[in-house]
Design an enzyme around this catalytic site. Structure first.
Site, PDB file in Angstrom:
ATOM      1  N   CYS A   2       0.738  -1.249   0.142  1.00 32.95           N
ATOM      2  CA  CYS A   2      -0.016   0.095  -0.124  1.00 32.95           C
ATOM      3  C   CYS A   2       0.910   1.247  -0.071  1.00 32.95           C
ATOM      4  CB  CYS A   2      -1.016   0.090   1.321  1.00 32.95           C
ATOM      5  SG  CYS A   2      -1.667  -1.550   1.458  1.00 32.95           S
ATOM      6  N   ARG A  27       2.982   1.139  -5.767  1.00 32.27           N
ATOM      7  CA  ARG A  27       2.875   0.414  -4.976  1.00 32.27           C
ATOM      8  C   ARG A  27       1.633  -0.640  -4.447  1.00 32.27           C
ATOM      9  NH1 ARG A  27       6.734   1.646  -1.211  1.00 32.27           N
ATOM     10  NH2 ARG A  27       5.820   0.772   0.486  1.00 32.27           N
ATOM     11  N   TRP A  73      -3.272  -2.432  -1.486  1.00 34.68           N
ATOM     12  CA  TRP A  73      -2.832  -3.693  -2.356  1.00 34.68           C
ATOM     13  C   TRP A  73      -3.322  -4.751  -0.928  1.00 34.68           C
ATOM     14  CZ3 TRP A  73      -0.159  -8.251  -1.131  1.00 34.68           C
ATOM     15  CH2 TRP A  73       0.087  -9.091  -2.199  1.00 34.68           C
ATOM     16  N   ASN A  99      -0.483   0.576   5.992  1.00 37.24           N
ATOM     17  CA  ASN A  99       0.203  -0.484   5.194  1.00 37.24           C
ATOM     18  C   ASN A  99       0.828  -1.695   6.047  1.00 37.24           C
ATOM     19  OD1 ASN A  99       1.976  -1.584   3.313  1.00 37.24           O
ATOM     20  ND2 ASN A  99       3.514   0.126   3.312  1.00 37.24           N
ATOM     21  N   GLY A 100       0.514  -2.820   6.027  1.00 34.60           N
ATOM     22  CA  GLY A 100       1.319  -3.855   6.711  1.00 34.60           C
ATOM     23  C   GLY A 100       0.149  -4.849   7.146  1.00 34.60           C
ATOM     24  N   GLU A 485      15.116 -14.770 -15.781  1.00 32.85           N
ATOM     25  CA  GLU A 485      14.656 -13.534 -15.560  1.00 32.85           C
ATOM     26  C   GLU A 485      13.808 -12.823 -16.960  1.00 32.85           C
ATOM     27  OE1 GLU A 485      14.157 -11.078 -13.369  1.00 32.85           O
ATOM     28  OE2 GLU A 485      14.089  -9.230 -14.609  1.00 32.85           O
ATOM     29  N   LYS A 489       9.833 -12.019 -16.521  1.00 30.34           N
ATOM     30  CA  LYS A 489       9.309 -10.745 -17.140  1.00 30.34           C
ATOM     31  C   LYS A 489       8.181 -10.842 -17.994  1.00 30.34           C
ATOM     32  CE  LYS A 489      10.873  -8.495 -15.107  1.00 30.34           C
ATOM     33  NZ  LYS A 489      11.619  -8.202 -14.198  1.00 30.34           N
ATOM     34  N   GLU A 492       5.076 -11.894 -15.666  1.00 29.65           N
ATOM     35  CA  GLU A 492       4.578 -10.706 -14.688  1.00 29.65           C
ATOM     36  C   GLU A 492       3.633  -9.753 -15.548  1.00 29.65           C
ATOM     37  OE1 GLU A 492       7.958  -9.329 -11.596  1.00 29.65           O
ATOM     38  OE2 GLU A 492       8.430  -9.006 -13.609  1.00 29.65           O
ATOM     39  N   HIS A 508      14.607 -33.221 -19.414  1.00 25.82           N
ATOM     40  CA  HIS A 508      14.327 -33.877 -17.989  1.00 25.82           C
ATOM     41  C   HIS A 508      13.152 -33.480 -17.678  1.00 25.82           C
ATOM     42  CE1 HIS A 508      18.149 -35.679 -17.444  1.00 25.82           C
ATOM     43  NE2 HIS A 508      18.758 -34.588 -17.431  1.00 25.82           N
ATOM     44  N   LYS A 607       5.042  -3.463  -6.447  1.00 24.97           N
ATOM     45  CA  LYS A 607       6.467  -3.229  -6.719  1.00 24.97           C
ATOM     46  C   LYS A 607       7.333  -3.426  -5.353  1.00 24.97           C
ATOM     47  CE  LYS A 607       9.699  -1.310  -8.792  1.00 24.97           C
ATOM     48  NZ  LYS A 607      10.336  -1.901  -9.890  1.00 24.97           N
TER      49      LYS A 607
HETATM   50  C1  G6P Z   1       8.190  -7.636  -5.988  1.00 19.29           C
HETATM   51  C2  G6P Z   1       8.381  -6.770  -7.396  1.00 19.29           C
HETATM   52  C3  G6P Z   1       9.724  -7.552  -8.230  1.00 19.29           C
HETATM   53  C4  G6P Z   1      10.976  -7.685  -7.277  1.00 19.29           C
HETATM   54  C5  G6P Z   1      10.698  -8.184  -5.836  1.00 19.29           C
HETATM   55  C6  G6P Z   1      11.788  -8.053  -4.972  1.00 19.29           C
HETATM   56  O1  G6P Z   1       7.830  -9.131  -6.495  1.00 19.29           O
HETATM   57  O2  G6P Z   1       7.342  -6.888  -8.050  1.00 19.29           O
HETATM   58  O3  G6P Z   1       9.910  -6.732  -9.376  1.00 19.29           O
HETATM   59  O4  G6P Z   1      11.816  -8.096  -7.981  1.00 19.29           O
HETATM   60  O5  G6P Z   1       9.564  -7.749  -5.343  1.00 19.29           O
HETATM   61  O6  G6P Z   1      11.831  -6.778  -4.525  1.00 19.29           O
HETATM   62  P1  G6P Z   1      13.195  -6.049  -4.230  1.00 19.29           P
HETATM   63  O7  G6P Z   1      12.733  -4.624  -4.027  1.00 19.29           O
HETATM   64  O8  G6P Z   1      13.494  -6.719  -2.845  1.00 19.29           O
HETATM   65  O9  G6P Z   1      14.203  -6.181  -5.175  1.00 19.29           O
END
Ligand code: G6P
Length: 612
Positions: A2, A27, A73, A99-100, A485, A489, A492, A508, A607
């Site tokens: 949040c 966020r 969120w 937030n939390g 990665e 991407k 996501e 495998h 994020k």
């Molecule tokens: C969330 C974000 C990702 C990020 C991950 C770790 O899942 O959506 O993009 O890689 O958190 O976040 P950090 O801020 O610890 O790199």
């Protein structure tokens, strides 16, 4: 998670709060709300985005110079109007944004119900404001005292702001585990989850620490006390953030802007760390603790998401170049599995936001067990950055697109520099070889820029895969984390299922999935295992899978085997992740845009994940 914004001062609060929410929308974006106090305490909230809230309040009278606002969120309770914040207490006397997670909310709720309290929402947040209300009324306390007493009963993580109907001169805010920044202007205060909503008004900020409560009162200096009532001296810091870094600068999305920033961000990350002759690396965090690094038995890297992938690249780099054993752990697993940690272990936390709850908990645990903690963070002044014993910032600037791009390449750049610095100090590489690699590193930003010129080409073939339901990404060695990665991407932001795999492991399991419908992305730049990767491509083709390859410029063999390919400039094998990642980011971006997805705010993601 949040986003929180608060304001008290001489100006109209509403525009400041709404603009702040927009800056924080990355966020959390499933609902939003605002509270403003003038002759009454007005709360408006709605499911959806900040734009929906703006429409909802367009015709409402929301004049007032004290207020707070929130983007949510969802954790407890689905995203809807009722569960959105702010939440009122009984009789609408107090309001709260949060937030939390309040872990013991069920017990607290039960006892409040026995005292006649009723609840409208299914959130833990409403429990907290009712608790503050109950304590305030039954013991006849000030707002600050009631908040303090309530927080002493709470187990969990929070950043909160509280307003009181009969008190137009005070905001009370507190944090434990979730970030909160106070901005200090002339006769005014700002509050926010990070500095982005504050920077256009003031550069003077105070980062609250865990268990601290801030009292923001008109005409008074900022007061900070702990929940044990110990008075603190707030340390004012200067923000080095530039407002233009928070804008899209003509790009259609933040993600695209951030992908295109990478030649600059990689250069910024190296700046001042490599000497002019390109013979030595200086990183203050390592130099100041050289003994620790030289005598390290092992390095444990802990991270989540994309940062975990950077950690995997780090494992290859640190083991190959500096010959230090490395383990890479998901923070969420590491923190709970009672790991063996030796006092001569170094734990490196990698986190873009510096706020990820699991990563923070992992290093808290490792610190208690005596390990030396090093941080690789992007957000300056973040919780993890402030907690570690030493560290290196990635200097990538604010990353706003939820899918991480420039932060990843900056993390890999820092890890490469660390591995080289340690190799130099340990003598595991010759001076000549180090200088050769540093010269090559220096060319990386231009090589990234060259790949970015292929954006249109990548967009063109991305159209063909808009309707794919699955994707497989294959790579070996340094390109294995790149494959992971790339797959992350794509899933996501486009919601296409994608898996990354070490190329040789394909037989495998994943090979069973391959048919003419299955696009397979192969990062085929390896020198050592080139022939083997070609065999993997043949295995895919034999089953009619479609090959999209990332190849080294001039490679005709893989090119001829591929349905589509992107050439990247030749470089040292260990530096390939910095280049090979770029076309995969662009491909994910274009596929997602062509599928009509919201790339900057993909569904269900946040994020900065400040809850477990
Ligand atoms: C969330 C974000 C990702 C990020 C991950 C770790 O899942 O959506 O993009 O890689 O958190 O976040 P950090 O801020 O610890 O790199």
């Amino acid at each position: 998670m949040c986003g929180i914004v608060g304001y008290i001062g001489p100006r109209e609060a509403k525009p400041i709060l709404i603009k702040g929410l927009k800056r924080l929308e990355y966020r959390g974006y499933d609902s939003a709300g605002i509270a403003i106090l003038n002759d009454s305490l007005r709360v408006y909230k709605t499911k959806g985005k900040v734009a929906d809230l703006e429409r909802h309040i367009a015709d409402k009278d929301l004049h007032g110079t004290i207020g707070m606002a929130h983007t949510r969120w969802a954790t407890h309770g689905e995203p809807n109007d009722v569960n959105a914040h702010p939440h009122f207490s009984q009789n609408e006397e107090l309001a709260l944004i949060h937030n939390g997670i309040i872990e013991n909310y069920a017990v607290l709720r039960e006892s409040l119900m026995q005292n006649g309290y009723q609840f409208n929402s299914s959130t833990d947040t409403e429990v907290l404001i009712q608790l503050i209300h109950f304590i305030k009324k039954s013991a006849n306390l000030s707002l600050f005292e009631a908040v303090r007493a309530a927080l002493n009963q709470v187990i969990g993580a929070y950043a909160i702001v509280v307003m009181e109907k009969d008190n137009p001169n005070t905001l009370v805010a507190a944090r434990n585990g979730s970030p909160l920044v106070v901005g200090i202007g002339k006769d005014e205060f700002f509050l926010a989850s990070d500095a982005s909503p504050i920077v256009e008004y003031t550069k003077d900020v105070v980062y609250l620490d865990d268990e601290e409560i801030a009292i923001l009162e008109r005409g008074q200096k900022l007061k900070v006390k702990t929940i044990k009532n110990i008075e603190k001296n707030p340390v004012v810091q200067k923000l080095e953030l530039d407002i233009s870094q928070l804008e899209k600068s003509g790009f259609e999305h933040f993600m695209l802007k951030e992908i295109f920033e990478q030649p600059v961000t990689i250069r910024d990350c190296m700046r001042g760390r490599i000497n002019n002759n390109k013979t030595t690396i200086s990183m203050a965090g390592i130099i100041d603790h050289l003994d620790k690094f030289l005598n390290a038995r092992r390095i444990i890297i802990t991270a989540a998401g994309t940062s975990w992938h950077a950690g995997l690249v780090g494992e290859y780099l640190l083991e190959e170049l500096a010959r230090i054993p490395v383990e890479v752990e998901y923070s969420s697993e590491f923190r709970y599995r009672n790991p063996i940690i030796y006092p001569d272990d170094i734990v490196i936390a990698i986190s873009q936001s510096g706020e990820t709850a699991d990563t923070y908990a992992a290093i808290e645990m490792a610190k208690k067990r005596g390990a030396f903690i090093y941080g690789i963070c992007n957000v300056v002044g973040s919780t993890i950055a402030r907690f570690v014993d030493a560290g290196s910032y990635t200097h990538a600037g604010p990353e706003i697109g939820v899918a991480s791009t420039k932060a990843f390449t900056a993390q890999v750049t820092v890890l490469t520099l660390m591995a080289l610095a340690l190799a130099q100090k340990k003598g595991t590489l010759t001076e000549e070889r180090i200088s050769q690699i540093l010269h090559e590193m220096h060319t990386i930003p231009d090589k990234v820029a060259k790949i970015l010129k292929k954006a249109e080409e990548i967009k063109e073939f991305s159209k063909i895969f808009t309707y794919a339901r699955n994707f497989l990404y294959l790579g070996r060695g340094y390109n294995f984390p790149v494959a992971l990665e790339g797959a992350l991407k794509l899933k996501e932001i486009s919601y296409i299922h994608a898996e990354g795999y070490p190329a040789a492991e394909m037989k495998h399991g994943p090979i069973a999935l391959i048919d003419q419908e299955m696009p397979v992305v192969v990062i085929a730049t390896n020198k050592g295992t080139y022939e083997k990767v070609i065999s993997n491509i043949q295995e895919v083709k034999a089953r009619k899978g479609r090959i999209i390859s990332i190849i080294t410029e001039g490679d005709t063999t893989v090119k001829d085997l591929s349905d589509f390919y992107v050439e990247i400039p030749e470089t040292e094998e260990m530096l390939v992740p910095l280049l090979a990642t770029i076309p995969l980011q662009l491909m994910a971006y274009y596929i997602a845009v062509l599928r009509g997805c919201n790339v900057d705010q993909p569904r269900n993601l946040a994020k900065s994940v400040t809850v477990e």
